[in-house]
Structure formats: structure tokens, C-alpha cells
Design a protein around this motif. Structure first.
Motif, short mmCIF file in Angstrom:
data_model
loop_
_atom_site.label_atom_id
_atom_site.label_comp_id
_atom_site.label_asym_id
_atom_site.label_seq_id
_atom_site.Cartn_x
_atom_site.Cartn_y
_atom_site.Cartn_z
N HIS A 133 0.88 -1.24 -0.20
CA HIS A 133 0.13 0.05 -0.10
C HIS A 133 1.38 1.31 0.19
O HIS A 133 0.26 2.05 -0.39
N THR A 134 1.92 1.45 0.74
CA THR A 134 3.01 1.81 1.20
C THR A 134 4.31 1.57 1.43
O THR A 134 3.74 0.86 1.41
N SER A 137 4.08 0.80 5.42
CA SER A 137 3.15 1.20 6.33
C SER A 137 3.83 0.13 7.69
O SER A 137 4.01 -1.26 7.33
N ASP A 155 -4.48 0.76 6.73
CA ASP A 155 -4.39 0.83 5.00
C ASP A 155 -4.79 -0.74 4.11
O ASP A 155 -4.61 -0.83 3.85
N CYS A 156 -3.78 -1.84 5.64
CA CYS A 156 -3.72 -2.79 4.35
C CYS A 156 -4.31 -3.92 4.82
O CYS A 156 -4.04 -5.09 4.03
N GLY A 163 -5.31 -3.00 1.46
CA GLY A 163 -6.04 -2.31 1.14
C GLY A 163 -5.59 -2.18 -0.82
O GLY A 163 -4.72 -2.91 -1.31
N ASN A 164 -5.32 -0.87 -1.03
CA ASN A 164 -5.24 -0.26 -2.47
C ASN A 164 -3.97 -0.37 -2.67
O ASN A 164 -2.88 0.22 -2.55
N THR A 165 -3.48 -1.26 -4.15
CA THR A 165 -3.01 -0.66 -5.01
C THR A 165 -2.40 -0.55 -6.44
O THR A 165 -1.42 -0.84 -6.63
N LEU A 175 1.68 -6.80 -1.15
CA LEU A 175 0.58 -6.82 -0.21
C LEU A 175 0.29 -7.96 0.71
O LEU A 175 0.11 -8.03 1.84
#
Length: 218
Positions: A133-134, A137, A155-156, A163-165, A175
């Protein structure tokens, strides 16, 4: 009242009372971010996870006792909009993942890496580094000696998926691999999950869907 984890912006906090720890959850801001206040029931020391928005709401939640620490789960702006105001008002020590700290415009006092621990009074939290996600994180896990673990996943991990990738296959693979190995692979089904937005869940509720998530790619 029984804790459900259901909160809404402008509404009251939901409080999860554990033997050694009290967890208060509020929703703040235009993106319905969750912020979590952890309080050691023995010492009264407090820690905030994600000063996401609405500093006055968070400061009312914190109350006169203040906080010793504030952890930012990752560098995305919706998770630190109130961080500067909360730190200025409380003098809290700041924590964030080593590989995300440069993207957070409030200096980070303590850089967290996988396996690091931090204290809330007599309660110990463990940092879990999750990439995708980042780059940096951080999830926090409380291994409650009186019951199942509790994991704050930023947000994982959410109900229904990771989370959003942003349709990046490499980021998604990283992730879901990390989440499967470091959360599902280490923690029992009863583990309570507190995400960065929306409702809570448990690992047991989500575990059967891991193959489905991998197949769909998000």
C-alpha cells in the motif's frame, strides 16, 4: 455496551474494554478515517493511532491526561491531517514506519521497523512492516495475555480485502504476501482487526477469502 466497532463521523467513540487496555475508536474527516486511542488501564498512559483529521475531536477524546505517543500507520495524507496540531497540544512522541517517515510532514521521533516494540504503560505493542500500500506501512499488534490478539492494520487489511495497490501487480503481490505471512500466518482466527477506515473484522472472517483475493488481484 457490547463493542461492535461501528462508528460514524460526528458520532461518539466506540470503546472496546479489555482487561489491561481500553481502545476508543472514532471516525473523523471527509474520508471516514478511523483513529484509535489506546489507554493502559493500570497506568493511565495513552497512545493515539493515526491523528487523521479533526484535531479538536481527537483532543477531546484524549482528554486532560494527554498522550505519550502518536503512531502514524503510513504516509498517506488522510492519516496525518491532525498530527501537527495534536503533537503541538500534547507534546506526544511521534512514531512511524522507517520507510514512510519522509512522506509525513511532521518529524518522526522513532522510526519503526518490523518486530520493533513500543509501550503504552504496561502494555506492549509489536510493529509489523507491510509493503505494498506504501513502502513503510506499519500495523501494530497487541498480543493480549487474557484473550485473542488485537491488530491495528492501517490501510493494509480491511473486511473484504487488502489495501489499495492501484492495479500494480507487483505492489499487490507484495502486500498480500506480507499480510498472509505476517498476519494470517502468525495470528489466530480470533484476532480482532481494526482498520484505517470502516468496520472492524477478525482474521477468521477473512481467512477463507484469501484465495479469492489473490485470484482477483486486489
Amino acid at each position: 455496551m457490547t463493542y461492535s466497532g461501528a462508528v460514524k463521523v460526528g458520532g461518539p467513540a466506540a470503546v472496546h474494554e479489555l482487561t489491561d487496555l481500553m481502545i476508543s475508536k472514532v471516525a473523523v474527516g471527509s474520508m471516514d478515517n478511523n483513529a484509535y486511542l489506546l489507554r493502559c488501564r493500570d497506568t493511565g498512559e495513552q497512545l493515539l493511532i493515526d491523528a487523521a483529521a479533526e484535531p479538536q475531536t481527537l483532543l477531546r477524546l484524549i482528554g486532560a491526561d494527554g498522550i505519550r505517543s502518536v503512531v502514524t500507520t503510513h504516509r498517506h495524507g488522510d492519516h496525518w491531517q491532525a498530527l501537527a496540531e495534536v503533537v503541538e497540544a500534547t507534546g506526544a512522541r511521534t512514531y512511524a514506519g522507517k520507510y514512510d517517515a519522509a512522506g509525513i510532514p511532521v518529524p518522526t521521533d522513532v522510526l519503526l521497523e518490523d518486530g520493533d516494540t513500543l509501550q503504552v504503560g504496561h502494555v506492549t505493542l509489536s510493529a509489523v512492516h507491510l509493503v505494498g500500500h506504501t513502502p513503510g506501512s506499519i500495523a501494530l499488534v497487541y498480543d493480549d495475555p487474557h484473550g485473542p490478539p488485537h491488530a491495528f492494520t492501517g490501510d493494509c487489511l480491511f473486511p473484504g480485502g487488502v489495501g489499495n495497490t492501484w492495479k500494480d501487480p507487483k505492489a499487490f503481490a507484495s502486500l498480500i504476501d506480507d499480510v498472509e505471512k505476517k498476519l494470517f500466518g502468525r495470528l489466530p482466527d480470533e484476532t480482532w482487526i481494526y482498520p484505517g477506515h470502516g468496520h472492524d473484522t477478525t482474521l477468521g472472517n477473512e481467512r477463507p477469502h484469501l484465495p479469492e483475493w489473490r485470484e482477483r488481484g486486489w
